[in-house]
Structures are given as C-alpha cells and as structure tokens.
Design an enzyme around this catalytic site. Structure first.
Site, PDB file in Angstrom:
ATOM      1  N   ARG A  97       0.849  -1.190   0.000  1.00 23.69           N
ATOM      2  CA  ARG A  97       0.000   0.000   0.000  1.00 23.69           C
ATOM      3  C   ARG A  97       0.894   1.252   0.000  1.00 23.69           C
ATOM      4  O   ARG A  97       2.002   1.229   0.539  1.00 23.69           O
ATOM      5  CB  ARG A  97      -0.891   0.011   1.250  1.00 23.69           C
ATOM      6  N   HIS A  98       0.396   2.316  -0.593  1.00 26.80           N
ATOM      7  CA  HIS A  98       1.129   3.589  -0.571  1.00 26.80           C
ATOM      8  C   HIS A  98       1.411   4.028   0.862  1.00 26.80           C
ATOM      9  O   HIS A  98       0.778   3.574   1.818  1.00 26.80           O
ATOM     10  CB  HIS A  98       0.342   4.681  -1.300  1.00 26.80           C
ATOM     11  N   GLY A  99       2.314   4.971   1.017  1.00 19.85           N
ATOM     12  CA  GLY A  99       2.668   5.476   2.335  1.00 19.85           C
ATOM     13  C   GLY A  99       1.665   6.489   2.867  1.00 19.85           C
ATOM     14  O   GLY A  99       0.619   6.749   2.256  1.00 19.85           O
ATOM     15  N   ALA A 408       1.481   1.901   4.151  1.00 21.45           N
ATOM     16  CA  ALA A 408       2.630   1.073   3.743  1.00 21.45           C
ATOM     17  C   ALA A 408       2.454  -0.404   4.094  1.00 21.45           C
ATOM     18  O   ALA A 408       3.430  -1.161   4.117  1.00 21.45           O
ATOM     19  CB  ALA A 408       3.941   1.599   4.315  1.00 21.45           C
TER      20      ALA A 408
END
Length: 478
Positions: A97-99, A408
């Site tokens: 996953r994105h930060g 994340a």
C-alpha cells in the site's frame, strides 16, 4: 506483576507492568486488552495518542510493528524459520500500500466543518479545548486530496531498506542493476511517489548515482476495482450494499460516542453528527500519522469511543472490500492470477536450472488493492460476519484493519528453492509470517508451493476477471 497475552495472529509476549498497588481497575482492564493485541499499554509515551492503535486504515505502520519506534530500520530475520539449510529464496512478490498521505478533499471538508464548530460553538475551560480554539490552525486544504506526505516517502524508503536486509540475496544491488527487480504502480500520485520513494531507498542505500530504474503504471492490476463492472454497480454505486455500515452509524454505540463528544464540547447533541465524529477522529489520526503529534483533538475520544470508531471503519471495509459481498474479493482475480503466474515462472526457471529472470516484483497500490486479495486468499476470516448488531461480540475479531492495513501495509510472497524437499512459499504481512488459511496442519511453517497451488486450485482454474465482473441483467431490470 507480569501480563501474558496472545492476540489473533500475534506472537506470545511477556510484558512487565507497574506494581500492583498502583493498578486501577481501568488500568487493569486496559492491560488485558493490550496484552491480547500485543501492544504497550496506553500512556507509556505522551507523544503517542492512547487511541492510536484504533486508527484502522489511517494508522501508521509503527503501531503494527512497535519495535520500529526505537529503530525504524530494525529487522527480525529469525521470523522466517526455513525447513532446511538447503533453502534459498528465489523470488518475492511484494504488494504494498502507498505510504502516509494527506486526507482526501471529501474528508478535508468535513474536518473544516468540525473545526468551525469547535471555534464558534464549543465552550469550556479545559486546556485541550483552549489549545484547539486559540492555537491550532486548520492547515488542511482541499487541494491536498490524498497526496503523499514526507512521512509517506520515508515509509517506503525505510521499508525498502528493511526488506533488503530481510531478503538480501533477492533485493540486492546486483539484482537491481541486472534488471531482475521490476516495479509496478497504480496511476495515483500517492502510489507513483511511493514507488519512487521505494526505489530511492534502494539507490541511496547502495549509493547508485549512475542509473535510473523504470516503473510501469498498471491500473488493471493495481486498481482492478475500478474496472470490475459488477463491483462498481452492485457495491460501489449501490447504497444498499453498505446497509450494515449505515445501521451502525445510526445505532446506539455511535450515538453514544456523538453524545460524549457533544458533552465534552458543551454543545447541543444535534450538532455532532456521525460525520462530525468521524472528522474529529480523523483530525486526531492524521495529525499523528503525518506530523507525529498527539493533538488535543484526541481528547475528544476515550478508548471505548475509539473502539467504536474503529469498528465503524472495519464494517465499511468488510462490506465494501472484504467478506461482505463475494464480488469484493473476486474483483481481485486479475491480480491473483498475475501473482501466481510470476511465481510459476520463477518456479519453472529455478527447476530448469536457469537464473530467475524476475527475482523481485514490487507492486504499489491501495488498501483497496490489498484487502480484496487478502480476502480472496482467505486471510482474517472470522466465524461470524461483521454486522451492525455484533460490535460487543467482535472484540477479538481477526478482521481488524488497524492490524492489517496501516499506511505502507505489505503482503510478501517469498518463494524458496529447498533442493530435494522442493519449492516452498512463505506469506508475510507487514513483515510478519502468516499461515495460509486451511493449511495450518502442515508439518512445516512454510508449505510446499505445489500444496499451495493445490489449496487454491479452484481459484487458479477459475476466478476469471471478465466472467466474475460481468454485470448480468436481472429479470427485474429487463
């Protein structure tokens, strides 16, 4: 006194607490809860909100792995217990996953409304309230709209370094320079920038200044949910699909949270809607995730309130991305097959004595990317479905996004060649080993890859994205 606990999917841990004479009833109950979920008790660090463990998908990665608070690059390599010394990792697929990001425009608007209410309607002499009214500035703007923050950049840089330490023969300078590490991302800014940060974590680690490494934008893989017509029509755009979530928002538990917020602010109950309560909770969560600040907004919630807010978020995720509707997980069929095709290719190359051409695949997406895939694979499935009526009986549920889907969050599938004992596959979530659902009776912690494929045979032979996502016309709609 010693407190010993075991949480769902967490390791045993012994926690030394304060002497008995200082323990209140409230603290004792809190200790039991904390031990069960393997966290330090609230209040240990005044810079960390006591309710930080309940932020769900708005939580920071360090609450899932508290040891990172002391050392952000710490790695526990002993977590992977290989069945034999012959085993060597040959491939890893990492779905990440994105930060940490800014709030979306929709949430910023709600937060602005809540701030205006506190400024103009709230009364009281509490220090935390005066801090909000006199000193806290509303700095969130609508144009932030979910973009990556500096903390999110650091999330991925640090994760890249830790994974290179965990899997040094795969995530290495040699593999990167040799073109054996590929990067795939969603088209959203926060995902592209997270991918850039992950790559920067590696190039800075190895002081690579003479090369740049490409990434591929692929929304068909990383945002499959947007392209699944049945999901979009039957769930995403269908208000009735979220009926249990809506019932809970208007139910007694949420009403009580709203009333307690109104009491703390000394405003009329009617002014604190479920949206206002959510906005206040997000103000606490975002201030902590983005700036590591224990903001006075957090004083609007006690632990029970936070548990209710967490359950509301989990209900939403359960019915929109998880086990609530079959199409939620089936929408990830395209990603499921992509993962296993990469594993199959690596397995075949290794068996034939070739170098594995794609040693590492880093795929950066969203919580909405990870959760349907985890659901399709059968992870974190409770015996009872989450509903608006069973909050009280779901205190120890496995389906808890605070534990599984922080910023994340990452699912690693590590393929090992163990010589004569065959190929084996190890799943890890957020750098902790998992056991494939239904395979806990295996004699080893890392099952044979062929056994994993057999376990998911029905999905491997079926689970066709186009078929699953086709919107059939119901007779009543004809």
């Amino acid at each position: 006194m010693f407190c010993v606990g075991l949480g769902s999917g967490w390791s045993w841990r012994i926690m030394l607490t304060i002497p008995l004479k200082f323990i209140t009833v409230h603290f004792f109950l809190g200790c039991i809860t904390c031990c069960l979920i393997n966290y330090a008790k609230p209040g240990d660090d005044p810079n960390i909100p006591a309710i930080a463990r309940y932020f769900g998908t708005k939580g920071r990665y360090e609450e899932v792995n508290p040891y990172l608070i002391e050392d952000i690059l710490a790695v526990n390599k002993s977590i992977v217990q290989l069945p034999s010394a012959e085993c060597r990792e040959i491939h890893v697929t990492a779905i990440i996953r994105h930060g940490t990001r800014y709030p979306t425009t929709k949430n910023v608007k709600k937060m602005q409304q809540m701030h205006n209410l506190v400024l103009h309607k709230a009364s009281g002499k509490e220090r935390w309230l005066r801090e909000i009214q006199n000193h806290w500035q509303m700095w969130y703007t609508e144009d932030m709209d979910g973009r990556l923050v500096q903390k999110g950049v650091d999330d991925h840089k640090h994760l890249a370094v830790r994974l290179s330490k965990l899997l040094p023969s795969l995530i290495s300078e040699e593999k990167l320079r040799g073109g054996h590490i590929s990067f795939i991302t969603s088209s959203k800014h926060r995902c592209v920038n997270s991918t850039l940060a992950f790559k920067a974590g590696l190039t800075e680690l190895w002081t690579i200044e003479d090369r740049e490494f490409d990434h591929v934008v692929n929304d068909a893989l990383m945002r499959f949910f947007d392209q699944c017509t049945k999901f979009v029509e039957d769930v995403s755009n269908n208000p009735s699909a979220m009926a249990e979530f809506d019932k809970f928002k208007s139910g007694p538990e949420m009403k009580r949270v709203q009333e307690k917020i109104a009491d703390r602010l000394r405003v009329q109950y009617s002014l604190i809607t479920d949206d206002m309560a959510e906005a206040a909770f997000y103000l606490c969560a975002y201030e902590f995730a983005i700036k590591t600040v224990n903001t006075p907004w957090c004083q609007l919630f006690d632990e029970v309130d936070a548990q209710v807010m967490e359950y509301a978020n989990d209900l939403k995720q359960f019915w929109k991305r998880g086990y609530g509707h079959d199409i939620n997980s089936k929408s990830s069929c395209v990603l499921f097959h992509d993962v296993f095709s990469r594993l199959d290719k690596a397995a075949q190359e290794s068996k034939s004595g070739q170098e594995v051409s794609e040693a590492v695949t880093v795929q950066v997406g969203h919580a909405e990317t990870l959760l349907p895939l985890l659901t399709l694979l059968g992870f974190f499935k409770d015996s009872d479905r989450l509903t608006s009526a069973n909050f009280a009986t779901q205190a120890q549920r496995s389906f808890r996004t605070s534990h599984t889907l922080p910023y994340a969050a990452n699912l690693l599938l590590v393929l090992y060649d163990c010589g004569e004992s065959g190929l084996r596959l190890q799943p890890l979530l957020n750098e902790k080993p998992l056991v494939f659902p239904g395979m806990a009776d295996q004699q080893v912690s890392i099952p044979l890859y062929q056994d994993v494929r057999e376990h998911y045979k029905e999905l491997l032979e079926g689970c066709d994205f186009e078929t699953e996502c086709q919107l059939f016309t119901h007779p009543s709609r004809a």
